[in-house]
Design an enzyme around this catalytic site. Structure first.
Site, PDB file in Angstrom:
ATOM      1  N   ARG A 144      -6.661 -13.124  -3.220  1.00  0.00           N
ATOM      2  CA  ARG A 144      -7.457 -14.134  -2.501  1.00  0.00           C
ATOM      3  C   ARG A 144      -8.390 -13.452  -1.516  1.00  0.00           C
ATOM      4  O   ARG A 144      -8.091 -12.364  -1.027  1.00  0.00           O
ATOM      5  CB  ARG A 144      -6.560 -15.127  -1.778  1.00  0.00           C
ATOM      6  CG  ARG A 144      -5.606 -14.518  -0.734  1.00  0.00           C
ATOM      7  CD  ARG A 144      -6.215 -14.372   0.641  1.00  0.00           C
ATOM      8  NE  ARG A 144      -5.202 -14.243   1.676  1.00  0.00           N
ATOM      9  CZ  ARG A 144      -5.438 -13.760   2.892  1.00  0.00           C
ATOM     10  NH1 ARG A 144      -6.646 -13.322   3.233  1.00  0.00           N
ATOM     11  NH2 ARG A 144      -4.472 -13.690   3.789  1.00  0.00           N
ATOM     12  N   GLU A 243      -6.430 -22.223   6.843  1.00  0.00           N
ATOM     13  CA  GLU A 243      -6.655 -21.255   7.926  1.00  0.00           C
ATOM     14  C   GLU A 243      -8.110 -20.780   7.964  1.00  0.00           C
ATOM     15  O   GLU A 243      -8.626 -20.432   9.024  1.00  0.00           O
ATOM     16  CB  GLU A 243      -5.706 -20.066   7.772  1.00  0.00           C
ATOM     17  CG  GLU A 243      -5.895 -19.007   8.837  1.00  0.00           C
ATOM     18  CD  GLU A 243      -4.898 -17.847   8.723  1.00  0.00           C
ATOM     19  OE1 GLU A 243      -3.779 -18.059   8.237  1.00  0.00           O
ATOM     20  OE2 GLU A 243      -5.260 -16.734   9.131  1.00  0.00           O
ATOM     21  N   ARG A 247     -10.485 -20.387   1.043  1.00  0.00           N
ATOM     22  CA  ARG A 247      -9.763 -19.254   0.473  1.00  0.00           C
ATOM     23  C   ARG A 247     -10.047 -19.341  -1.020  1.00  0.00           C
ATOM     24  O   ARG A 247      -9.734 -20.355  -1.651  1.00  0.00           O
ATOM     25  CB  ARG A 247      -8.257 -19.359   0.728  1.00  0.00           C
ATOM     26  CG  ARG A 247      -7.848 -19.089   2.186  1.00  0.00           C
ATOM     27  CD  ARG A 247      -7.822 -17.588   2.461  1.00  0.00           C
ATOM     28  NE  ARG A 247      -7.601 -17.267   3.861  1.00  0.00           N
ATOM     29  CZ  ARG A 247      -6.402 -17.105   4.436  1.00  0.00           C
ATOM     30  NH1 ARG A 247      -5.299 -17.276   3.730  1.00  0.00           N
ATOM     31  NH2 ARG A 247      -6.304 -16.776   5.702  1.00  0.00           N
ATOM     32  N   CYS A 295      -9.027 -15.496  11.698  1.00  0.00           N
ATOM     33  CA  CYS A 295      -8.106 -14.519  12.268  1.00  0.00           C
ATOM     34  C   CYS A 295      -8.739 -13.138  12.196  1.00  0.00           C
ATOM     35  O   CYS A 295      -9.129 -12.700  11.106  1.00  0.00           O
ATOM     36  CB  CYS A 295      -6.779 -14.529  11.499  1.00  0.00           C
ATOM     37  SG  CYS A 295      -5.568 -13.404  12.205  1.00  0.00           S
ATOM     38  N   THR A 297      -7.527 -10.376  12.060  1.00  0.00           N
ATOM     39  CA  THR A 297      -6.827  -9.461  11.152  1.00  0.00           C
ATOM     40  C   THR A 297      -7.357  -9.575   9.728  1.00  0.00           C
ATOM     41  O   THR A 297      -7.126  -8.696   8.910  1.00  0.00           O
ATOM     42  CB  THR A 297      -5.304  -9.713  11.133  1.00  0.00           C
ATOM     43  OG1 THR A 297      -5.060 -11.000  10.565  1.00  0.00           O
ATOM     44  CG2 THR A 297      -4.712  -9.655  12.515  1.00  0.00           C
ATOM     45  N   ARG A 304      -6.384 -10.310   0.135  1.00  0.00           N
ATOM     46  CA  ARG A 304      -4.968  -9.970  -0.004  1.00  0.00           C
ATOM     47  C   ARG A 304      -4.649 -10.002  -1.483  1.00  0.00           C
ATOM     48  O   ARG A 304      -4.701 -11.061  -2.120  1.00  0.00           O
ATOM     49  CB  ARG A 304      -4.084 -10.958   0.769  1.00  0.00           C
ATOM     50  CG  ARG A 304      -2.680 -10.428   1.047  1.00  0.00           C
ATOM     51  CD  ARG A 304      -1.904 -11.313   2.015  1.00  0.00           C
ATOM     52  NE  ARG A 304      -1.356 -12.492   1.361  1.00  0.00           N
ATOM     53  CZ  ARG A 304      -0.219 -12.521   0.657  1.00  0.00           C
ATOM     54  NH1 ARG A 304       0.501 -11.422   0.517  1.00  0.00           N
ATOM     55  NH2 ARG A 304       0.206 -13.640   0.099  1.00  0.00           N
ATOM     56  N   ARG A 334       6.182  -9.766   1.838  1.00  0.00           N
ATOM     57  CA  ARG A 334       6.428 -11.150   2.291  1.00  0.00           C
ATOM     58  C   ARG A 334       7.446 -11.772   1.355  1.00  0.00           C
ATOM     59  O   ARG A 334       7.731 -11.227   0.286  1.00  0.00           O
ATOM     60  CB  ARG A 334       5.142 -12.003   2.200  1.00  0.00           C
ATOM     61  CG  ARG A 334       4.057 -11.616   3.176  1.00  0.00           C
ATOM     62  CD  ARG A 334       2.866 -12.573   3.107  1.00  0.00           C
ATOM     63  NE  ARG A 334       1.840 -12.193   4.057  1.00  0.00           N
ATOM     64  CZ  ARG A 334       0.703 -12.857   4.260  1.00  0.00           C
ATOM     65  NH1 ARG A 334       0.440 -13.963   3.573  1.00  0.00           N
ATOM     66  NH2 ARG A 334      -0.180 -12.442   5.142  1.00  0.00           N
ATOM     67  N   GLU A 339       3.610 -16.738   3.747  1.00  0.00           N
ATOM     68  CA  GLU A 339       3.778 -15.981   4.989  1.00  0.00           C
ATOM     69  C   GLU A 339       4.828 -16.589   5.900  1.00  0.00           C
ATOM     70  O   GLU A 339       5.616 -15.888   6.516  1.00  0.00           O
ATOM     71  CB  GLU A 339       2.432 -15.906   5.729  1.00  0.00           C
ATOM     72  CG  GLU A 339       2.463 -14.974   6.921  1.00  0.00           C
ATOM     73  CD  GLU A 339       1.076 -14.710   7.472  1.00  0.00           C
ATOM     74  OE1 GLU A 339       0.159 -15.507   7.212  1.00  0.00           O
ATOM     75  OE2 GLU A 339       0.930 -13.696   8.163  1.00  0.00           O
TER      76      GLU A 339
HETATM   77  P1  ADP Z   1      -2.238 -16.235   1.920  1.00  0.00           P
HETATM   78  O1  ADP Z   1      -2.362 -14.791   2.251  1.00  0.00           O
HETATM   79  O2  ADP Z   1      -3.157 -16.626   0.823  1.00  0.00           O
HETATM   80  O3  ADP Z   1      -2.331 -17.144   3.098  1.00  0.00           O
HETATM   81  P2  ADP Z   1       0.547 -17.024   1.765  1.00  0.00           P
HETATM   82  O4  ADP Z   1       1.504 -15.946   2.150  1.00  0.00           O
HETATM   83  O5  ADP Z   1       0.316 -18.122   2.724  1.00  0.00           O
HETATM   84  O6  ADP Z   1      -0.792 -16.316   1.311  1.00  0.00           O
HETATM   85  O7  ADP Z   1       0.987 -17.620   0.390  1.00  0.00           O
HETATM   86  C1  ADP Z   1       0.303 -18.660  -0.220  1.00  0.00           C
HETATM   87  C2  ADP Z   1       0.913 -18.996  -1.548  1.00  0.00           C
HETATM   88  O8  ADP Z   1       0.540 -18.022  -2.516  1.00  0.00           O
HETATM   89  C3  ADP Z   1       2.428 -19.006  -1.538  1.00  0.00           C
HETATM   90  O9  ADP Z   1       2.908 -20.090  -2.307  1.00  0.00           O
HETATM   91  C4  ADP Z   1       2.779 -17.713  -2.233  1.00  0.00           C
HETATM   92  O10 ADP Z   1       4.032 -17.736  -2.883  1.00  0.00           O
HETATM   93  C5  ADP Z   1       1.667 -17.629  -3.237  1.00  0.00           C
HETATM   94  N1  ADP Z   1       1.507 -16.269  -3.754  1.00  0.00           N
HETATM   95  C6  ADP Z   1       1.162 -15.157  -3.078  1.00  0.00           C
HETATM   96  N2  ADP Z   1       1.128 -14.083  -3.890  1.00  0.00           N
HETATM   97  C7  ADP Z   1       1.448 -14.528  -5.130  1.00  0.00           C
HETATM   98  C8  ADP Z   1       1.592 -13.915  -6.420  1.00  0.00           C
HETATM   99  N3  ADP Z   1       1.361 -12.608  -6.599  1.00  0.00           N
HETATM  100  N4  ADP Z   1       1.941 -14.695  -7.447  1.00  0.00           N
HETATM  101  C9  ADP Z   1       2.162 -16.014  -7.277  1.00  0.00           C
HETATM  102  N5  ADP Z   1       2.038 -16.661  -6.117  1.00  0.00           N
HETATM  103  C10 ADP Z   1       1.690 -15.927  -5.044  1.00  0.00           C
HETATM  104 MG    MG Z   2      -1.625 -17.998   4.752  1.00  0.00          MG
END
Ligand code: ADP
Ligand code: MG
Length: 387
Positions: A144, A243, A247, A295, A297, A304, A334, A339
């Protein structure tokens, strides 16, 4: 949120403000009194280090032009919570310039960049070397980026009207996406609860309730103005007004990082063009800080790149050991519920840790190489723990 009443004494045309009961600042007549210096709960945060009394005195009365944001609002998380590393958000693009005396050194320290550093973007998939070991138990890949558009506030500061305008602008722009990127926009407001929960369970949709996001002001008027666009296969998705303003996400089952990355590159271009065609607006882009995010960061690439991967050996070794190893490999672990969702079982979300100071290609490469390393170490750890 308020920090209580400030003291303003006037002696023959000179105003003296007591800041937090300690420093006394003498102001010229008619200049606004300084708000009291807030008590920062996160004593070891970058906010605690970089928001000095001196800077507070200069900046605390400034309201940004785009969304009327203030330094007080920006640092709300560091004030309210005691666990913040960074502790600050921008409420609009202006925040980064109006409060540069705080943001600049904080960003340089967090990202480890010099004051002269410039950001270079590189989405050329042909430069990626190798791939994730096909033997590694990878469930899925997701990459993303965040993108914001000029003229609208960022999530912590965006006004209700700007948020709704942005949603309708994006909703119309998405209609012009075609081929494998074409799809529909689904607003959160009025979404069927079973549909919403399924999208969350399948890792496609964001959720409300993150304490940081709430205190930072990002859940005002929830769920209005928020939503998700996705293609039929749910391999290309755009979150709206979470956020970040957007995205942009590419994801699929399996471990084909190249395919996910090249779809993302096309998707970012297509979204940018569709908005530009519809409104003349460009992505918010800064020569020093790259793509602007709420953010600090996330500044730079805002990218990511992650896999969901089983690491039974590392699970047995312990969460701290994995965290430390990821740090060395410039990765971030994570849980699989996002997150703020926590960790269960042996499956982790492993992604690049950095966003700024590296190109997108370098960050994806770092993730691929790091996941391969973690996987081979996991095999040894499985033996060690008799698994
Ligand atoms: P972001 O960095 O986009 O804010 P989050 O940690 O908030 O990410 O996660 C958002 C969603 O994306 C969650 O449901 C997470 O499980 C999903 N997610 C993150 N990486 C993967 C992946 N490699 N495969 C499937 N789902 C993922
Ligand atoms: Mg997030």
């Amino acid at each position: 949120m308020t920090f209580g009443k400030y003291t303003k004494l006037v002696y023959g045309g000179i105003a003296a403000a007591s800041i937090g009961g300690v420093a006394v600042l003498v102001l010229k007549d008619n200049s606004p009194a300084v708000k009291p210096f807030p008590t920062i709960q996160s004593k070891h945060s970058l906010v605690a280090k970089h928001v000095t009394m001196d800077k507070w005195a200069k900046l605390s009365n400034i309201e940004t032009k785009t969304s009327g944001f203030t330094l007080e609002k920006a640092m709300a998380c560091a004030v309210q919570f005691d666990n913040q590393h960074c502790g600050i958000y921008a409420g609009d693009g202006d925040s980064y310039t109006d409060f540069a005396a705080v943001f600049d050194p904080l960003i340089q320290e967090y990202h480890g960049i010099s004051a002269e550093a410039v950001h270079t973007s590189d989405m050329d998939v042909s430069k990626i070397k190798g791939t994730i070991n096909p033997d590694a138990p990878v469930h899925s890949v997701r990459i993303r980026v965040g993108r914001s558009f000029n003229g609208f506030g960022l999530s912590p500061g965006i006004t209700r009207e700007q948020r709704l305008d942005l949603e309708s602008l994006l909703g119309n722009a998405f209609k012009t996406l075609s081929g494998d990127l074409g799809g529909d926009y689904y607003p959160l407001l009025g979404m069927n609860e079973a549909v919403r929960q399924q999208l969350v369970d399948d890792h496609f949709l964001f959720v409300s309730g993150d304490r940081n996001l709430i205190v930072a002001g990002m859940e005002r008027d929830w769920p209005e103005g928020r939503g998700i666009f996705h293609n039929k296969e749910k391999t290309f998705l755009v979150w709206v007004n979470e956020e970040d303003q957007t995205r942009i996400i590419s994801m699929q089952k399996g471990g084909d990082v190249r395919e996910v990355f090249s779809r993302l590159a096309r998707g970012i271009e297509a979204v940018g063009k569709s908005v530009k065609d519809a409104s003349g607006k460009d992505f918010m882009l800064d020569p020093k800080y790259g793509y602007i995010h709420s953010c600090p960061t996330n500044l730079g690439t805002g990218m990511r790149a992650s896999v969901h991967v089983d690491l039974p050996g590392w699970t047995a070794e312990g969460a701290t050991a994995l965290q430390d190893r990821c740090e060395e490999l410039k990765l971030q672990p994570r849980g699989t519920r996002g997150e703020s969702g926590g960790q269960t079982g042996i499956t982790y979300d492993i992604s690049n840790k950095h966003r700024l100071g590296y190109s997108e290609v370098e960050l994806v490469q770092c993730m691929i190489d790091g996941v391969n390393t973690l996987y081979s170490e996991d095999l040894a750890l499985k033996k060690k723990h008799g698994l």
